[in-house]
Design a protein around this motif. Structure first.
Motif, PDB file in Angstrom:
ATOM      1  N   PHE A  10      -4.975  -2.088   1.935  1.00  0.00           N
ATOM      2  CA  PHE A  10      -5.051  -0.735   1.370  1.00  0.00           C
ATOM      3  C   PHE A  10      -6.015   0.142   2.177  1.00  0.00           C
ATOM      4  CE2 PHE A  10      -2.961  -2.824  -2.037  1.00  0.00           C
ATOM      5  CZ  PHE A  10      -2.341  -1.837  -2.795  1.00  0.00           C
ATOM      6  N   GLU A  11      -5.720   1.443   2.203  1.00  0.00           N
ATOM      7  CA  GLU A  11      -6.589   2.406   2.874  1.00  0.00           C
ATOM      8  C   GLU A  11      -7.779   2.721   1.969  1.00  0.00           C
ATOM      9  OE1 GLU A  11      -6.208   3.564   5.993  1.00  0.00           O
ATOM     10  OE2 GLU A  11      -4.509   2.192   6.106  1.00  0.00           O
ATOM     11  N   THR A  27       1.903   7.400 -11.799  1.00  0.00           N
ATOM     12  CA  THR A  27       0.998   6.742 -10.860  1.00  0.00           C
ATOM     13  C   THR A  27       1.166   5.228 -10.938  1.00  0.00           C
ATOM     14  OG1 THR A  27      -0.606   8.520 -11.278  1.00  0.00           O
ATOM     15  CG2 THR A  27      -1.427   6.568 -10.146  1.00  0.00           C
ATOM     16  N   ARG A  36     -10.339  -5.134  -0.087  1.00  0.00           N
ATOM     17  CA  ARG A  36      -9.388  -4.041   0.180  1.00  0.00           C
ATOM     18  C   ARG A  36      -8.708  -4.224   1.539  1.00  0.00           C
ATOM     19  NH1 ARG A  36      -9.554  -0.145   3.560  1.00  0.00           N
ATOM     20  NH2 ARG A  36     -11.771  -0.294   4.044  1.00  0.00           N
ATOM     21  N   GLN A  60      -5.418  12.775 -11.944  1.00  0.00           N
ATOM     22  CA  GLN A  60      -4.191  12.222 -11.357  1.00  0.00           C
ATOM     23  C   GLN A  60      -3.311  11.570 -12.432  1.00  0.00           C
ATOM     24  OE1 GLN A  60      -2.871  11.575  -8.111  1.00  0.00           O
ATOM     25  NE2 GLN A  60      -1.375  10.061  -8.822  1.00  0.00           N
ATOM     26  N   ALA A  96       0.824  -1.217   0.000  1.00  0.00           N
ATOM     27  CA  ALA A  96       0.000   0.000   0.000  1.00  0.00           C
ATOM     28  C   ALA A  96       0.854   1.262   0.000  1.00  0.00           C
ATOM     29  CB  ALA A  96      -0.931  -0.018   1.208  1.00  0.00           C
ATOM     30  N   SER A  97       2.129   1.150   0.347  1.00  0.00           N
ATOM     31  CA  SER A  97       3.003   2.334   0.373  1.00  0.00           C
ATOM     32  C   SER A  97       3.580   2.659  -1.005  1.00  0.00           C
ATOM     33  CB  SER A  97       4.166   2.112   1.349  1.00  0.00           C
ATOM     34  OG  SER A  97       3.669   1.863   2.622  1.00  0.00           O
ATOM     35  N   THR A 140       2.233   1.682  -3.889  1.00  0.00           N
ATOM     36  CA  THR A 140       1.164   1.618  -4.888  1.00  0.00           C
ATOM     37  C   THR A 140       0.184   2.753  -4.601  1.00  0.00           C
ATOM     38  OG1 THR A 140       1.385  -0.788  -4.894  1.00  0.00           O
ATOM     39  CG2 THR A 140      -0.610   0.121  -5.897  1.00  0.00           C
ATOM     40  N   ASP A 141      -0.088   3.563  -5.608  1.00  0.00           N
ATOM     41  CA  ASP A 141      -0.975   4.710  -5.369  1.00  0.00           C
ATOM     42  C   ASP A 141      -2.434   4.265  -5.239  1.00  0.00           C
ATOM     43  OD1 ASP A 141       0.930   6.945  -5.538  1.00  0.00           O
ATOM     44  OD2 ASP A 141       1.257   6.177  -7.562  1.00  0.00           O
ATOM     45  N   TYR A 142      -2.876   3.406  -6.159  1.00  0.00           N
ATOM     46  CA  TYR A 142      -4.290   3.017  -6.164  1.00  0.00           C
ATOM     47  C   TYR A 142      -4.463   1.532  -6.488  1.00  0.00           C
ATOM     48  CZ  TYR A 142      -5.080   8.033  -6.347  1.00  0.00           C
ATOM     49  OH  TYR A 142      -5.073   9.378  -6.067  1.00  0.00           O
ATOM     50  N   GLN A 153      -7.331   4.809  -1.168  1.00  0.00           N
ATOM     51  CA  GLN A 153      -6.521   4.267  -2.262  1.00  0.00           C
ATOM     52  C   GLN A 153      -7.353   3.412  -3.223  1.00  0.00           C
ATOM     53  OE1 GLN A 153      -3.412   2.531   0.543  1.00  0.00           O
ATOM     54  NE2 GLN A 153      -2.107   3.220  -1.121  1.00  0.00           N
TER      55      GLN A 153
END
Lengths: 116, 337
Positions: free
Chosen positions: B269-270, B306, B264, B300, B244-245, B247-249, B273
């Motif tokens: 992942f948050e 990205t 998720r 974006q 998750a750090s 990787t943007d999405y 994201q």
């Protein structure tokens, strides 16, 4: 000489287990087998989790409740319950298994069987 | 599970198109209002786009491709490969790709091919066109992905009507040696081929008019997502060092919000994201990943490098995930037809 196998019998959660494994790895172990022993779900905690998934009269739901008779029950509600069990106890109740269940107690038993 | 990596390829642009005709799930007659609200909340789907009879998936794909060619300044003569992924082709025979090749004015030497794939189709399509371009040295390619899946649904099937929607898309790909590696993880589980299917209408069971609508065993598909798909995403992340750090999405096939939230969490992942296009566009079958990118991430992706983890899963049952990085690509706003 081949490394002797090291088995860890664990009841701790994932992060604690990772930490424990790290300690053994730092001591030179290259291979660790973890026998992960999830606790059998506490019946009250299970019922509490199930009740949380219902909006209408959740307190009226008990272990003997025939969940398919609940007005709120639907195929989508079934998925909400399954998701909650999956998140709480890490087991997934499949379609055919759920088809055979009538009471909350049946879902509890399915969950216990899978956890064990 | 098949695990492989392609290099030297770049996504240059992604465009998506939906029908202008919008349906509101609150207007569905036949489901009690309180159940409707609960359904909207759980699935995350409020609006759907329904193609009128005169619009096919290929039309929305062509509109997307024309927009991309124009914005990128690509000449149709430069396109070496065209792949269209759809389960709702213009005709049973022939495939749609050759007609689209002609409609876009592509040269006769263009490799033009149809793929019958559903919800995993965008990522599968990337793997096929990327692999072909790489192995054959084809410089520029177009991946078109779209469905008019609402045409396959009975208007009386209230388990499917509130979910499905129509869309088309186009993705421009170049073999330029400069892109990030594309790391794939794909798989199939034909044992549950009938979890999402149309019983009649193929060669095995010709159409008799009694079972020619899409059917879905929701529970089976749901648990497939919770188990197999979640595991495959984690397997890919572990193999390539994605997290998750870095990787943007994480862009999912838009099945329903309940399931995607659960996967998720398993992937770590948050919420911020994981973009959702469900509310406005529903489940557009194979087009959900590009539709989500267009509707949620176009600014974006146009402005910044990205890193994306794209995950498609569903009919087949099949699944495909890819981890890749885009670098300031052409990503125009949603097209309406």
């Amino acid at each position: 000489m081949a490394e002797q196998p090291l088995f860890i019998w664990s009841k701790c959660d994932g992060s604690a287990l990772a930490e424990l494994s790290g300690i053994f790895l730092s001591l030179g172990r290259t291979r660790i087998t973890v026998i992960y022993n999830m606790e059998k779900p506490d019946q009250e905690a299970f019922l509490h989790t199930i009740r949380e998934q219902f909006v209408k009269e959740p307190d009226a739901i008990g272990m003997e409740t025939h969940f398919r008779d609940l007005k709120e029950w639907s195929s989508m509600q079934s998925l909400i319950v399954i998701t909650a069990i999956d998140e709480e106890w890490g087991v997934t109740i499949k379609e055919q298994e759920m088809n055979g269940a009538q009471r909350i107690a049946d879902i509890y038993q399915l969950t216990c069987d899978k956890v064990n | 599970m098949a695990q492989f990596t392609l290099d030297g390829l770049s996504i240059k642009g992604i465009a998506s198109c939906v029908p202008a005709n919008r349906a509101d799930n609150r207007d569905i007659i036949g489901i009690a209002p309180e159940k409707l609200e609960s359904l909207i909340q759980t699935t995350g789907i409020r609006y759907r786009r329904i193609a009128p009879p005169e619009i096919c998936a290929s039309d929305m794909c062509v509109a997307s491709a024309e927009k991309l060619l124009q914005e990128l300044g690509w000449n149709p003569d430069e396109i070496d490969a065209l792949i269209i992924v759809s389960q709702t082709p213009d005709h049973t025979i022939p495939g749609t790709a050759t007609q689209v090749q002609q409609r876009l004015g592509l040269k006769d030497s263009t490799l033009a091919l149809d793929i019958n794939q559903g919800c995993a189709g965008y990522v599968y399509g990337l793997s096929v066109i990327g692999g072909l371009m790489k192995s054959a040295g084809l410089k520029k390619g177009l991946l078109l992905v779209g469905d008019t899946i609402t045409r396959t649904i009975s208007k009386d099937d209230f388990s499917l009507v509130p979910i499905f929607s129509d869309a088309g898309s186009a993705t421009a790909i170049e073999l330029d040696g400069s892109g990030s590696d594309w790391h794939f993880e794909t798989g199939s589980s034909g044992e549950d081929y009938d979890a999402i299917y149309i019983p009649e209408g193929g060669a095995r069971h010709p159409a008799k008019g009694t079972a020619n609508h899409l059917t879905m065993r929701g529970h089976a598909v749901y648990t497939f997502g919770l188990t197999t798909v979640a595991k495959s995403i984690k397997a890919l992340m572990e193999r390539v060092g994605a997290n998750a750090s870095n990787t943007d999405y994480l862009v999912f096939h838009q099945a329903n919000q309940l399931l995607l939230d659960a996967i998720r969490k398993k992937a770590g992942f948050e919420p911020g994201q994981v973009p959702y296009s469900l509310h406005d566009y529903g489940n557009t079958s194979c087009a959900t990943v590009p539709v989500t990118i267009t509707s949620c991430l176009n600014a974006q992706l146009s402005e910044k490098e990205t890193t994306l983890l794209l995950s498609g899963f569903g009919v087949g049952l099949s699944w495909a995930n890819v981890w890749l990085t885009t670098n300031r690509i052409c990503c125009p706003p949603m097209i309406e037809l």
